[in-house]
Design an enzyme around this catalytic site. Structure first.
Site, PDB file in Angstrom:
ATOM      1  N   ARG A  28     -12.581  -8.479  -4.310  1.00 30.89           N
ATOM      2  CA  ARG A  28     -12.397  -8.182  -2.794  1.00 30.89           C
ATOM      3  C   ARG A  28     -11.698  -6.557  -2.510  1.00 30.89           C
ATOM      4  O   ARG A  28     -11.053  -6.274  -3.228  1.00 30.89           O
ATOM      5  CB  ARG A  28     -11.211  -9.191  -2.055  1.00 30.89           C
ATOM      6  CG  ARG A  28     -10.834  -8.761  -0.774  1.00 30.89           C
ATOM      7  CD  ARG A  28      -9.461  -7.979  -0.663  1.00 30.89           C
ATOM      8  NE  ARG A  28      -8.844  -7.966   0.608  1.00 30.89           N
ATOM      9  CZ  ARG A  28      -7.775  -7.479   0.993  1.00 30.89           C
ATOM     10  NH1 ARG A  28      -6.990  -6.644  -0.100  1.00 30.89           N
ATOM     11  NH2 ARG A  28      -7.193  -7.215   1.946  1.00 30.89           N
ATOM     12  N   THR A  39       0.913  -1.164   0.151  1.00 29.50           N
ATOM     13  CA  THR A  39       0.004  -0.040  -0.248  1.00 29.50           C
ATOM     14  C   THR A  39       0.913   1.127   0.052  1.00 29.50           C
ATOM     15  O   THR A  39       2.064   1.207   0.468  1.00 29.50           O
ATOM     16  CB  THR A  39      -0.758  -0.046   1.231  1.00 29.50           C
ATOM     17  OG1 THR A  39      -1.776  -1.251   1.602  1.00 29.50           O
ATOM     18  CG2 THR A  39      -1.885   1.277   1.238  1.00 29.50           C
ATOM     19  N   GLY A  68      -5.404  -6.016   5.326  1.00 32.88           N
ATOM     20  CA  GLY A  68      -6.778  -5.204   5.460  1.00 32.88           C
ATOM     21  C   GLY A  68      -7.930  -5.282   6.327  1.00 32.88           C
ATOM     22  O   GLY A  68      -8.459  -4.728   6.764  1.00 32.88           O
ATOM     23  N   GLY A 114      -1.507  -2.775   5.745  1.00 33.17           N
ATOM     24  CA  GLY A 114      -1.265  -3.912   6.540  1.00 33.17           C
ATOM     25  C   GLY A 114      -2.338  -5.054   6.052  1.00 33.17           C
ATOM     26  O   GLY A 114      -3.037  -4.722   4.889  1.00 33.17           O
ATOM     27  N   GLY A 166      -9.892  -4.156   0.437  1.00 30.49           N
ATOM     28  CA  GLY A 166      -9.345  -4.332   1.799  1.00 30.49           C
ATOM     29  C   GLY A 166      -9.797  -2.890   2.553  1.00 30.49           C
ATOM     30  O   GLY A 166     -10.927  -2.370   2.451  1.00 30.49           O
TER      31      GLY A 166
END
Lengths: 348, 348
Positions: B239, B211, B265, B263, B241
């Protein structure tokens, strides 16, 4: 401009069954009775005025709210889990054409239905959510499946539909979600766009506030919250509101409360409304009444965010707070039952 | 199981320029100097170990982090807005193949790229987010456009792409996001699925933690936070996050702080991490150091959620907290500059 007519119904009365728990909201530690179970529901908040409602329509909503509570209460009374109670209760509302969720979902700008849902359990903050469903009959079950059968929290659009199909949920043709009433609402709004945008008091929830939700506490003291919606009539660009957003539309923690919201979703996202109720109880030691009142009637009202929420706290207290003219709502605890629509209705 | 190697780097040192503000975190009201501006960035957290890094690769990351800070600091030093600083800073990371966002986005299970981003300004909690983009060159600009040019907060998939196109953002063919390194990562993971799932230390961020993010405070004291990602390698079912979730991956309030997370998510959603840092500062009167340490090294570690966050508070304090082996990170304030990768690196 939203109406600043505000209302808060707070039920501090406690039921007659249940375990002994400590009332931590009081500076003096005292023992109070927690009811054996508690369940609270909403079917959307908005400019719901008695003058715009026919007696037949009002009766239909009251009947639906009562029957919805019957579903969840039967499960809880029988010792069932809050998770089952919330899922089945929301099924009932999703299967009714009266509410903007499932069968009664509103139409998007393109004449399709896009449904969102989320569910969270207070015991471990496990959660599941789906956004942009077209063919899953009961979006709340898709949210539950994401929580229980995937490593994810939020699945969306065609991927979420594929997942729902793979786990065996009931799939229906998009035409299942057609209702004449919602189709006409879209046509009215599309027509307004060509002329002048106006509110339609006869169907005030269509535009922004239609949602269903349920929070339940079972005999084990587990709290679960769930929310489901068809979103905004005439929505575009695959917009998601607060419903699939854990922390915004739905939150649950057994140490504080469970929350399900309904309202102008963008505001509920920006102020993380469901999580904020939890945070105020946890960090400020506010009661459920204080926390829900502050968030709904101060934070949201000051910013212009209309809507409401329902909540059950760890002691079985119930809150149904809203800053709009009305909210379809109800709750049940052992020996207690209430359903209401307008702000002037009290809990009895 | 995540590694419980934890680290928190907290910078309480204050810069030498700026306005006088009250330090409300102290019980004694005292005047302290707020720096003229502050900017902090991250490029993902995870099992980043020196032993798995070539000197060339490490140098490339350090150079990229320095250049990224250059972009934002130049804007802030010139009196520009935190909003512009965050957007342009994240552009730089999105345009680099080193980070899992924009150009360097990882591949989904189906061999496509799906990017998410969000941005929030602390002055009014206005926010914008996008999920599931395929062809928008700079997803953070799509998030900004949602905030500034729509009445919504979260637009998704093809609808978000249509919106981005309509507001004139740069659209690129999906092939723009092809990088050999990310493609190989997907192939390795797909291969592992057939045999046995394992971690790949040589590309530890590919799977879950890639990220980029930036938080900045400008000379007016406005705080803005933004986050952008390509998500998880091999992700399925569309999906999302925490990155497009306001309250989870991103939050900002001028009265407390701005936060950008990176991190695993799902954990960041379930614990509303970005909003929780804000809530702890607001309600518990914790300092930025206390709030970020608690959330990253207690809440998340206890639950098994690996990752980290960067934050700037209203007084210009900077936090870069993570519970993983490393986090690509850096910050700049007048006369100060730091970039780091591993946990053993201090701020000087």
């Amino acid at each position: 401009m939203i109406r600043i007519i505000t209302m808060l119904i707070l039920l501090s009365l406690l039921g007659c069954q249940g375990k002994m728990t400590e009332d931590l909201s009081s500076s003096v530690t005292k023992k109070v009775e927690r009811p054996a179970y508690a369940i609270v529901i909403h079917g959307g908040a908005g400019t719901i005025l008695k003058k715009n409602m026919t007696p037949e329509r009002e009766a239909a909503y009251r009947k639906a709210l009562m029957e919805t509570l019957d579903v969840g209460e039967a499960i809880l009374k029988d010792g069932g889990s809050a998770l089952d109670a919330v899922e089945k209760t929301i099924h009932y509302m999703e299967n009714s054409p009266l509410f903007n969720a499932g069968k009664g979902a509103v139409f998007t700008h393109d004449g399709t239905n896009e449904m969102d849902a989320s569910i969270m359990q207070g015991i471990d903050q496990n959660a599941g959510a789906v956004g942009g469903l077209h063919t899953v009959k009961n979006p709340i079950s898709a949210a539950r499946a994401v929580m229980e059968k995937s490593e994810h929290v939020l699945l969306t659009s065609s991927g979420a539909e594929q997942f729902a199909q793979e786990v065996g949920l009931e799939i229906v043709p998009p035409s299942y979600f057609y209702t004449e009433r919602r189709w006409k609402s879209l046509q009215r709004i599309l027509n307004d766009e060509k002329t002048e945008l106006s509110e339609h008091p006869e169907d005030p929830l269509d535009k922004k506030h239609g949602t269903v939700g349920c929070v339940a506490m079972d005999m084990q003291g587990n709290i679960v919250a769930g929310t489901s919606t068809g979103g905004m009539t005439n929505k575009r660009y695959n917009r998601f509101g607060d419903v699939p957003i854990i922390g915004a539309g739905t939150y649950a923690d057994n140490t504080t409360c469970g929350v399900s919201c309904t309202g102008h979703g963008e505001y509920f996202i920006r102020y993380a409304v469901a999580h904020d109720v939890h945070a105020r109880m946890l960090y400020l030691k506010e009661s459920l009444a204080e926390a829900t009142d502050y968030v709904v009637n101060k934070t949201l009202v000051e910013k212009g965010g209309s809507g409401g929420l329902v909540s059950v706290d760890k002691d079985g207290n119930v809150a149904m707070a809203f800053n709009s003219a009305g909210m379809y709502r109800g709750y049940a605890r052992p020996g207690e039952r209430f359903v209401g629509i307008y702000q002037e209705e009290n809990t009895k």
